[in-house]
Design an enzyme around this catalytic site. Structure first.
Site, PDB file in Angstrom:
ATOM      1  N   SER A 656       0.814  -1.177   0.009  1.00  0.00           N
ATOM      2  CA  SER A 656      -0.056   0.095   0.200  1.00  0.00           C
ATOM      3  C   SER A 656       0.690   1.301  -0.130  1.00  0.00           C
ATOM      4  CB  SER A 656      -1.004   0.066   1.159  1.00  0.00           C
ATOM      5  OG  SER A 656      -0.055   0.139   2.495  1.00  0.00           O
ATOM      6  N   LYS A 699      -6.451   4.818   7.962  1.00  0.00           N
ATOM      7  CA  LYS A 699      -5.294   5.536   7.591  1.00  0.00           C
ATOM      8  C   LYS A 699      -5.519   7.121   7.687  1.00  0.00           C
ATOM      9  CE  LYS A 699      -3.116   1.855   4.914  1.00  0.00           C
ATOM     10  NZ  LYS A 699      -2.628   1.298   3.663  1.00  0.00           N
TER      11      LYS A 699
END
Length: 819
Positions: A656, A699
């Site tokens: 990611s 996040k």
């Protein structure tokens, strides 16, 4: 802020589920019917129907799904409904095997007949114990016995008289002593000789007397043999009378039992039982020492043991087929055992009445449900389960894996079983067994796969509300207002990870409902409102947020170096994700790149230090593919670069961060600074397309919390993949900050769009002046000019580093040293 980046922004309405409580169609859950079904599991229900309908061997069912999806409740519900339509299965009993005592007989009986047979045999024994002694005391029995005694006494006396007559013929008198010894006295003139007369006899006369006495002794021996034969005949005659009287009592009882239980195995066993009782009538006498307490403490056998019936499968109270849910699938609980008894003197014993059934036998003809992972942790369970399911026979044995010896020599006859086994487990366990055990796919041919989420449509939202209504009624909770239900639905949507999905892990939803009820009661409310659900979620975050708070504190203090404003070359904020049990959070972590002249290629420092996993390493290698696709079509790449997560000292896995690493690398190569007030997440492919990642909400919220702690500037935000937009469901504080213009969320499809956002420059192409890609390509050409590249046969190139003073156009110093 560059106006061209406005098109990448997500509106506040795109950052959270927009759900009007009025659309739910109720005011509180008190108006709703409790949920009776489990929603969103059509695939699993189809598999269940197939597995339950096919009765052939091997079509057992593996319930595959995560805990909390309602799998066990749904299975029990389906089994209960199906079991009602089935015929109750047979009973099974163990009885004494008169021919082989160490091999108890297993007998199948119609449903409910097991206990009836046991009661009938107990009644038969009780009748024999009561009636036989009375019969043997009756006058007609005494008369018959006396008649036989008189007859045999007369025959005995006749034999004695024959001996007396024989003695007289030999001049002897038979003298029967009180102790039963027979003596022979010589006669003289018809009278017994006296001692003096015997002393005066000559040797020849004495020898003649001894000869006659010896002859009589032989006659006495023959007489004793005949007397013994008479006694045996007498006992046999008396025993035959006793048997005759016993048969008068026993035969009608046996006949009645046969009429009540006409099954062939029972009839055959009753015939053996009748013969055994007749041969052991002494057990039915009034004095039975084994029945006194002292004998029982010494562990003496039950005098009626052979006539007992051990019911191991009783379906008398079962309506339809049995459904057994085994909560503790140990060896004994599943397969049964043969118990042992130890008396006060340490004597260990067992018998067929101590055969105890397990769940597999109690569920015979029906369904058995258990957790397979729990079963696999128990010794010998998996091996015995496979053996039983493969053979279709259940063998009960003494189980004591830690004993040095076993006291049981019993080997009960195996019982055929027709139990449908439903094993519950996780997907990981299913695939492990599928590859590790060749027998597993043949024993569990049907997999019922439970979905972790269901569509968030009107039916799904109503099912959530009815689930809450069921909890409210079952657990005495406060009713939930429609606004509170809407917040629970938002929670379920976030747990599912998609705005059009709802999580069906109802265990987690149930926990939130209980906690919201707690906070509503603490506030003195009479129902649960949206604010109480929000507080329950906030308190969860607070309780489990110690580590996240510590990381934010270290960032605020400068211990973890993070830039939240300005521009930097070769530096960007990535967004790693941490999962610690039930705690999951993201935070910004600096990613930096260093480039220089050379041919070492791209170096992943984490990989060199063995601190990164295979997926992360793959993501870095993909960056090289992107560089070749974009910049090596007209000239070779001859550069050296390194990438690193700054102040990262643990294991790194996942791809990611690959887009952040690529932005960072391109920035260093082009010497174009990147915005530091934007954090980036997303994976990337070789063609520069930004791809979806997990943990997107955590996040974004992690970076927002860091920015809020250090002060929101109105320019900060997160760049995410466009394909993650349906997964964004942020906390209300983040949404409000975006609505107020204090924070932003951008979504991009390609690296080119991300470059425009992060640099303010158009991405363009390598042949378009004034664009990012053009500037980067020119920098690569400058680096290439510092190297002399001479083609070598076979397509291999040889490079030589040129000294700076030899090159008329040496490139300017680059930040850092690549490699």
């Amino acid at each position: 802020m560059n106006d061209t980046t406005e098109r990448f922004k997500l509106a506040p309405s795109e950052l959270s589920l927009q759900l009007d409580p009025a659309e739910l169609g109720f005011r509180t859950t008190a108006e709703l019917e409790p949920l009776a079904d489990v929603v969103g599991q059509g695939r699993a229900l189809s598999a269940l129907d197939l597995g339950l309908s096919i009765r052939q061997r091997g079509y057992n069912i593996y319930i595959c799904g995560e805990s909390g999806t309602g799998r066990k409740r749904l299975v029990q519900q389906v089994l209960t409904e199906r079991a009602k339509q089935a015929t109750p299965p047979s009973d099974w009993v163990y009885v004494h095997h008169f021919g082989e005592p160490d091999t108890p007989l297993a007998i199948r009986l119609p449903s409910g007949h097991g206990c009836r047979l046991r009661a009938a045999l107990d009644q038969l024994v009780r009748r024999m114990r009561e009636d036989l002694p009375k019969s043997l005391k009756a006058e007609d029995f005494s008369t018959e016995r006396d008649r036989l005694g008189a007859t045999f006494e007369a025959r005995s006396e006749a034999l004695y008289h024959e001996l007396v007559k024989r003695a007289q013929q030999l001049g002897m008198l038979v003298n029967r002593l009180p102790n039963g010894v027979v003596a022979f006295v010589p006669l003289k003139d018809g009278r017994p000789m006296e001692s003096k007369e015997l002393e005066q006899l000559t040797d020849a006369e004495r020898a003649d007397i001894e000869h006659r006495q010896e002859a009589l002794r032989d006659d006495v021996a023959r007489l004793m043999i005949k007397q013994q034969e008479l006694m045996r005949e007498l006992r046999a005659a008396v025993e035959e009378i006793v048997h005759s009287y016993a048969r008068r009592i026993l035969d009608p009882l046996i006949a009645q039992t046969k009429r009540d239980f006409p099954d062939e195995p029972v009839v055959a066993w009753l015939d053996q039982l009748r013969d055994h009782m007749i041969a052991n009538l002494d057990r039915f006498q009034e004095e039975r020492p084994a029945e006194n307490p002292q004998a029982a403490m010494m562990g003496r056998d039950d005098p009626w043991l052979e006539y007992r019936v051990n019911v191991v499968a009783d379906n008398s109270a079962v309506q339809g087929a049995p459904v057994i849910v085994e909560l503790s699938p140990s060896y004994k609980n599943l397969f049964g055992t043969i118990e042992r008894e130890v008396n006060l003197f340490g004597r260990v014993s067992t018998d067929f009445t101590r055969i105890k059934p397990g769940s597999l036998l109690r569920a015979n003809g029906g369904y058995l449900v258990f957790d397979l992972e729990d079963a696999l942790t128990e010794p010998l369970v998996w091996k015995q389960l496979k053996r039983t399911l493969q053979s279709g026979l259940l063998l009960t044995e003494t189980y004591d894996p830690f004993a040095f010896f076993t006291s049981s020599a019993l080997k009960p006859q195996p019982i055929p079983i027709d139990t449908k086994v439903i094993a519950i487990g996780s997907p990981a366990l299913y695939y492990f067994l599928l590859h590790a055990d060749d027998d597993f796919p043949n024993l569990f041919k049907v997999r019922a796969d439970f979905e972790p989420e269901a569509p968030r449509d009107a039916d799904g939202q109503l099912a959530y509300a009815r689930f809450i209504a069921r909890m409210v009624r079952a657990e005495g909770l406060l009713p939930f207002a429609a606004s509170a239900v809407a917040e629970v639905i938002r929670f379920g949507t976030r747990e599912a990870g998609h705005t059009r999905k709802l999580s069906v892990e109802l265990g987690k939803v149930g926990d939130l409902v209980r906690e919201a009820d707690y906070w509503a009661k603490c506030a003195g409310g009479d129902r649960v409102e949206a604010a109480h659900v929000e507080k329950a979620l906030d308190q969860r975050t607070y309780r489990s947020g110690r580590i996240a708070a510590k990381i934010r504190e270290m960032i605020a203090e400068g211990a973890l170096r993070i830039s939240l404003e300005g521009h930097r070359v070769g530096q960007i904020n990535g967004l790693p994700l941490i999962e610690l049990g039930d705690q999951r959070f993201g935070w910004p972590s600096r990613v930096s790149a260093s480039v220089g002249v050379g041919r070492e290629g791209l170096v992943n420092i984490e990989r060199e230090c063995e601190l990164s996993g295979d997926i992360h390493n793959k993501g870095v290698l993909i960056l090289e593919g992107y560089l070749r696709n974009r910049y090596a079509q007209t000239h070779p790449l001859a550069v050296s670069a390194s990438l690193v997560f700054e102040q990262s000292y643990g294991w790194i896995e996942g791809d990611s961060a690959s887009s952040a690493e690529l932005y960072c690398l391109l920035s260093a190569l082009a010497a174009v600074p990147l915005r530091q007030d934007i954090a980036v997440t997303g994976s990337v492919n070789q063609h520069g397309e930004v791809q979806v990642v997990g943990g997107i909400n955590e996040k974004i919220e992690g970076f927002f919390e860091v920015c809020r702690q250090k002060g929101l500037t109105g320019t900060q935000g997160v760049c995410i993949p466009r394909t993650n937009a349906p997964h964004v469901m942020l906390h209300r504080d983040v949404v409000e900050a975006v609505r107020a213009g204090q924070f932003h969320v951008w979504a991009v499809d390609t690296i080119a769009e991300g470059i425009e956002l992060l640099t303010g420059m158009p991405a363009g192409d390598i042949d378009q002046e004034g664009t990012f890609h053009y500037q980067l390509d020119q920098r690569l050409l400058q680096i290439l000019s510092a190297l002399e590249v001479e083609p070598v046969g076979g397509g291999v190139s040889r490079t030589r580093v040129v000294e700076a003073d030899e090159s008329p156009a040496a490139p300017p110093p680059l930040p850092g040293n690549w490699g």
